[in-house]
Design a protein around this motif. Structure first.
Motif, PDB file in Angstrom:
ATOM      1  N   TYR A   1       0.742  -1.135   0.180  1.00  0.00           N
ATOM      2  CA  TYR A   1       0.134   0.363  -0.068  1.00  0.00           C
ATOM      3  C   TYR A   1       1.001   1.140   0.020  1.00  0.00           C
ATOM      4  CZ  TYR A   1      -3.790  -2.756   0.862  1.00  0.00           C
ATOM      5  OH  TYR A   1      -5.006  -4.049   0.128  1.00  0.00           O
ATOM      6  N   GLY A   2       1.703   1.599   0.768  1.00  0.00           N
ATOM      7  CA  GLY A   2       2.943   2.023   0.453  1.00  0.00           C
ATOM      8  C   GLY A   2       3.510   2.725  -1.202  1.00  0.00           C
ATOM      9  N   ARG A   3       4.018   1.766  -1.305  1.00  0.00           N
ATOM     10  CA  ARG A   3       4.590   1.518  -2.388  1.00  0.00           C
ATOM     11  C   ARG A   3       3.261   2.139  -3.151  1.00  0.00           C
ATOM     12  NH1 ARG A   3       6.197  -3.228  -1.054  1.00  0.00           N
ATOM     13  NH2 ARG A   3       4.751  -4.792  -2.227  1.00  0.00           N
ATOM     14  N   TRP A   4       2.100   1.377  -3.338  1.00  0.00           N
ATOM     15  CA  TRP A   4       0.904   2.153  -4.706  1.00  0.00           C
ATOM     16  C   TRP A   4       0.764   3.411  -4.365  1.00  0.00           C
ATOM     17  CZ3 TRP A   4      -2.989  -2.411  -3.529  1.00  0.00           C
ATOM     18  CH2 TRP A   4      -2.768  -3.054  -3.920  1.00  0.00           C
ATOM     19  N   ALA A   5       0.695   4.031  -2.907  1.00  0.00           N
ATOM     20  CA  ALA A   5       0.741   5.554  -2.632  1.00  0.00           C
ATOM     21  C   ALA A   5       2.052   6.329  -3.766  1.00  0.00           C
ATOM     22  CB  ALA A   5       1.417   6.183  -1.109  1.00  0.00           C
ATOM     23  N   ILE A   6       2.977   5.517  -3.653  1.00  0.00           N
ATOM     24  CA  ILE A   6       4.308   6.848  -4.436  1.00  0.00           C
ATOM     25  C   ILE A   6       3.986   6.742  -5.932  1.00  0.00           C
ATOM     26  CG2 ILE A   6       6.767   6.468  -5.329  1.00  0.00           C
ATOM     27  CD1 ILE A   6       7.148   5.704  -2.112  1.00  0.00           C
ATOM     28  N   GLU A   7       3.673   5.303  -6.477  1.00  0.00           N
ATOM     29  CA  GLU A   7       3.079   4.877  -7.698  1.00  0.00           C
ATOM     30  C   GLU A   7       1.909   6.041  -8.412  1.00  0.00           C
ATOM     31  OE1 GLU A   7       2.507   0.859  -7.474  1.00  0.00           O
ATOM     32  OE2 GLU A   7       4.795   0.774  -7.867  1.00  0.00           O
ATOM     33  N   TRP A   8       0.836   5.913  -7.088  1.00  0.00           N
ATOM     34  CA  TRP A   8      -0.207   7.071  -7.197  1.00  0.00           C
ATOM     35  C   TRP A   8       0.048   8.262  -7.230  1.00  0.00           C
ATOM     36  CZ3 TRP A   8      -5.668   7.957  -8.215  1.00  0.00           C
ATOM     37  CH2 TRP A   8      -6.236   6.534  -8.461  1.00  0.00           C
ATOM     38  N   VAL A   9       0.623   8.711  -7.030  1.00  0.00           N
ATOM     39  CA  VAL A   9       2.054  10.332  -7.144  1.00  0.00           C
ATOM     40  C   VAL A   9       2.202  10.617  -8.372  1.00  0.00           C
ATOM     41  CG1 VAL A   9       2.938  11.995  -5.874  1.00  0.00           C
ATOM     42  CG2 VAL A   9       1.603  10.854  -4.521  1.00  0.00           C
ATOM     43  N   ALA A  10       3.164   9.930  -9.108  1.00  0.00           N
ATOM     44  CA  ALA A  10       3.496   9.448 -10.134  1.00  0.00           C
ATOM     45  C   ALA A  10       2.496   9.238 -11.516  1.00  0.00           C
ATOM     46  CB  ALA A  10       5.114   8.395 -10.384  1.00  0.00           C
ATOM     47  N   GLN A  11       1.399   8.725 -11.164  1.00  0.00           N
ATOM     48  CA  GLN A  11       0.315   8.698 -12.285  1.00  0.00           C
ATOM     49  C   GLN A  11      -0.835   9.550 -12.044  1.00  0.00           C
ATOM     50  OE1 GLN A  11      -0.748   6.916 -15.333  1.00  0.00           O
ATOM     51  NE2 GLN A  11       0.001   4.657 -13.944  1.00  0.00           N
ATOM     52  N   LEU A  12      -1.348  10.064 -11.412  1.00  0.00           N
ATOM     53  CA  LEU A  12      -1.791  11.147 -11.075  1.00  0.00           C
ATOM     54  C   LEU A  12      -1.972  12.442 -11.910  1.00  0.00           C
ATOM     55  CD1 LEU A  12      -2.442  12.283  -7.054  1.00  0.00           C
ATOM     56  CD2 LEU A  12      -4.475  11.405  -9.180  1.00  0.00           C
ATOM     57  N   PRO A  13      -2.808  13.020 -12.722  1.00  0.00           N
ATOM     58  CA  PRO A  13      -2.200  13.755 -14.013  1.00  0.00           C
ATOM     59  C   PRO A  13      -2.106  15.075 -13.458  1.00  0.00           C
ATOM     60  CG  PRO A  13      -4.467  13.498 -13.455  1.00  0.00           C
ATOM     61  CD  PRO A  13      -3.979  12.244 -13.508  1.00  0.00           C
ATOM     62  N   LEU A  14      -1.208  16.014 -12.586  1.00  0.00           N
ATOM     63  CA  LEU A  14      -1.093  16.788 -12.196  1.00  0.00           C
ATOM     64  C   LEU A  14      -0.924  17.769 -12.689  1.00  0.00           C
ATOM     65  CD1 LEU A  14       0.239  15.385  -8.600  1.00  0.00           C
ATOM     66  CD2 LEU A  14      -1.958  16.351  -9.117  1.00  0.00           C
ATOM     67  N   ALA A  15      -1.343  19.172 -12.916  1.00  0.00           N
ATOM     68  CA  ALA A  15      -0.941  19.675 -13.482  1.00  0.00           C
ATOM     69  C   ALA A  15       0.371  20.169 -14.301  1.00  0.00           C
ATOM     70  CB  ALA A  15      -1.471  21.556 -13.086  1.00  0.00           C
ATOM     71  N   VAL A  16       1.530  20.461 -12.760  1.00  0.00           N
ATOM     72  CA  VAL A  16       2.820  21.000 -12.155  1.00  0.00           C
ATOM     73  C   VAL A  16       3.033  19.749 -11.705  1.00  0.00           C
ATOM     74  CG1 VAL A  16       4.408  22.704 -11.145  1.00  0.00           C
ATOM     75  CG2 VAL A  16       2.364  23.092 -12.214  1.00  0.00           C
ATOM     76  N   LYS A  17       4.492  19.387 -12.433  1.00  0.00           N
ATOM     77  CA  LYS A  17       5.156  17.953 -11.878  1.00  0.00           C
ATOM     78  C   LYS A  17       5.510  18.206 -10.241  1.00  0.00           C
ATOM     79  CE  LYS A  17       8.940  14.872 -12.725  1.00  0.00           C
ATOM     80  NZ  LYS A  17      10.139  14.645 -14.000  1.00  0.00           N
TER      81      LYS A  17
END
Length: 285
Positions: free
Chosen positions: A12-28
């Protein structure tokens, strides 16, 4: 945006990091990964005199195991950040888990990502209860991760017309890109859902439709693809039904609602949605 990710070395902790990378955020995002060692949690109330009880040697062994586990998790998190192209750091801190995460989340952080579950009770993390604590006490928005990261195509936005709902919409407009991987891709679809109680007055239903349309117009103007879903029923149940029907990748809701007078109670609704949703949930502050 500064993003804090709480991890305990579990999937779940790894998934949380991967989610942040996957989110289409306007600014990195600039990411800080936090691993908390809860040493005090090892000493239950009946262990106030561990030396006399003859347990201190075992506690010290467990502390050593936790420290080694934290170092391993730090190394894995650093490697994961690098592989995902995220810039950031990994920090180890000591203390009670939830309060320590909340303290770190108050330092100019725009979003906190935490797994809905963690390692087992012997690892003293218990992210299931930690995620509940942080959505109530963190000063920033909280993403509770339920599953492995995937492209964010379908969002369910739960609103009630309150200032908390206004913040949720502003978060999407300001921080989430309305297209995945550029303007040539399909727009992110947002289903705007608002549940009103069962009342016989037609004006109530019309008021709900007007609230939905108001938020839908703002999101459509920002470039999102919109579906409107005014509902009658209990808010949490209706939100979860809509999320299941539309196979939502993410539910977005405000941290608090209109309160008892407004019949929305999004503060308690958001907690129930986090607890029972099959998909990840973002609680916006």
């Amino acid at each position: 945006m500064k993003v804090l990710v709480a991890t305990d070395g579990s999937k779940y902790g790894r998934w949380a990091i991967e989610w942040v990378a996957q989110l289409p955020l306007a600014v990195k995002p600039v990411v800080r990964v936090l691993h908390v060692i809860d040493v005090a949690g090892l000493r239950a109330p009946f262990m106030v005199q561990p030396v006399i009880a003859g347990t201190e040697r075992y506690i010290q062994q467990e502390i050593k195991r936790m420290e080694d586990s934290a170092k391993s998790a730090k190394k894995e998190s650093s490697a994961l950040l690098s592989s995902l192209g995220l810039s950031g750091t990994v920090t180890i801190d000591r203390g009670s888990v939830a309060p320590t995460i909340v303290r770190h989340a108050g330092r100019g952080v725009g979003m906190l990502a935490v797994g809905s579950r963690g390692l087992d009770a012997l690892d003293r993390f218990m992210l299931g209860s930690v995620s509940t604590d942080v959505i109530h006490h963190a000063a920033c928005s909280v993403l509770v991760v339920k599953e492995a990261a995937r492209p964010l195509k379908q969002i369910v936005l739960a609103i009630d017309g309150s200032p908390a709902s206004d913040k949720a919409v502003r978060f999407l407009v300001r921080n989430v890109a309305p297209q995945i991987n550029g303007p040539e891709e399909e727009p992110v679809n947002v289903v705007v859902v608002h549940a009103m109680p069962f009342l016989k007055y037609p004006e109530v239903r019309e008021a709900g439709k007007a609230i939905v349309q108001r938020y839908a117009d703002k999101l459509a103007k920002a470039g999102f693809q919109i579906q409107e879903a005014p509902k009658l029923g209990k808010p949490a149940e209706e939100i979860l039904k809509v999320a299941k029907q539309h196979k939502a990748d993410l539910i977005v809701t405000g941290a608090k609602g209109l309160g008892a007078i407004g019949r929305a109670l999004l503060g308690s609704v958001s907690t129930r949605v986090v607890q029972h949703s099959a998909c990840s949930v973002l609680v916006v502050r």
